[in-house]
Scaffold this active site. Sequence first.
Site, short mmCIF file in Angstrom:
data_model
loop_
_atom_site.label_atom_id
_atom_site.label_comp_id
_atom_site.label_asym_id
_atom_site.label_seq_id
_atom_site.Cartn_x
_atom_site.Cartn_y
_atom_site.Cartn_z
N SER A 23 0.83 -1.21 0.00
CA SER A 23 0.00 0.00 0.00
C SER A 23 0.87 1.26 0.00
CB SER A 23 -0.92 0.02 1.22
OG SER A 23 -1.85 -1.04 1.17
N SER A 145 -14.80 2.49 -3.56
CA SER A 145 -13.44 2.06 -3.21
C SER A 145 -12.56 3.26 -2.89
CB SER A 145 -12.83 1.29 -4.39
OG SER A 145 -11.45 1.06 -4.16
N SER A 146 -11.85 3.16 -1.78
CA SER A 146 -10.95 4.26 -1.38
C SER A 146 -9.83 4.45 -2.38
CB SER A 146 -10.36 3.97 0.01
OG SER A 146 -9.56 2.80 -0.03
N SER A 173 -13.48 2.69 4.41
CA SER A 173 -12.03 2.53 4.26
C SER A 173 -11.28 3.83 4.54
CB SER A 173 -11.69 2.01 2.85
OG SER A 173 -12.28 0.76 2.63
N ASP A 298 -9.71 -5.97 4.00
CA ASP A 298 -8.78 -7.02 3.58
C ASP A 298 -8.45 -8.01 4.69
OD1 ASP A 298 -8.66 -6.12 0.99
OD2 ASP A 298 -6.79 -5.01 1.24
N ARG A 329 -15.42 -12.09 -2.72
CA ARG A 329 -14.87 -12.75 -1.53
C ARG A 329 -15.95 -13.30 -0.61
NH1 ARG A 329 -9.66 -8.74 -0.24
NH2 ARG A 329 -8.30 -9.71 -1.82
#
Length: 417
Positions: A23, A145-146, A173, A298, A329
């Site tokens: 990241s 999504s960030s 997030s 995550d 997921r």
Amino acid sequence: MTQYELHAPENLNATVKLPASKSISNRALIICALLGGKELPQNLSDCDDTEVIVEALRKMPETIDIKAAGTAMRFMTAFLASTENGEHLLTGSERMKHRPIKILVDALRMLGADISYAGEEGFPPLRIKGQKLDGGRLEIAGNVSSQYISALLLIGPMLRNGLEIRLTGEIISRPYIDLTLWTLREFGADAEWTSVDTITVRPKPYCSRPYFIENDWSAASYWYEMVALSSQRDAEIRLEGLMDGSKQGDSSVRYIFSLLGIKTIFSSKEPGVPTTVTLRKNGHHVSRLEYDFINSPDLTQTFVVTCCMMDIPFHFTGLQTLKIKETDRIKALKTEMRKLGFILHDINDCELLWDGERCQAEVLPAIDTYEDHRMALAFSPIVFQQPIIINNPHVVTKSYPRFWDDLEQVGFTISKS
């Protein structure tokens, strides 16, 4: 198809050097590229997600294939759109061509970017003609999504008028957005939350500097899981290169695992200095775990597997981004946990729960990984309680290329077929 049959060591006591944070690596790489690419960060991640960015920035070919790297797709879209590097086709794997990117493209177009879709509207591949952008004000839903938001923030300091982003509705997030802002400031940018829902990046260019990247708290989570699932009361793992007070969102793993009976001991708590972290059992854990993963999605697979194997019912919320990850997921977890004898339920594609319901388990379950590194990583520690096979184990290269080597060094036996 490659398969690994895993066998756990009798004694779990080892020191492990974790991979560098992908990241932070990916954010720092884009910043260094915006600075002209003269000085790369030190301790750069060697994972697939980072390698594709390194290769793209080094060669800048007309067609850039970022494969399955979602971060690379988002960050490179913003980078290519905002710099005078010519015209490029940005593409990826088949799964990547079905991962949405419209929100980011629309935002960049509002800033003046020249981006068109080379395939299905709203999805990669993208044709991008790079040019200097003026910047300005944007409004984006906070529950996307960030990585879209981070991609925009990374180019913010280089825009003529800077950038102001107002996030509407629920903001998910947030630690990943905060990590981006922290990294910007590490390179001299003027970027901050100016209200509860607004981020302002002023037009102050980055400053070049030597930069060392800390190791990855997400990777640490699988070693926490091993200590938790080991039957050895004095099991101990020492993880090198982690920081107390880390800005990585997944550093919350230390708190969540404390609820499951794992103690975290830092060798040093000096701010900004990587140190060794020791993991040990403390013998006490909650009887049921309820947790909102809105800020660290995550980690979900790690805790679904750990709780089931420890016979701890759970209710996890804040999982709305899991369906658009490397795989769906939520669906993958329900399918693979059933092989192990656990029946999970989901609610509105954003919650997962297990109330103790079981079914007949397979004798030697073969876990499918769905081209998702975290499926292989999170399911491997199950071997401390029962034999398992991991299908297509190579997927770990996306974030933790040395994972299988590290397991063997710790004492695992891996039968490869």
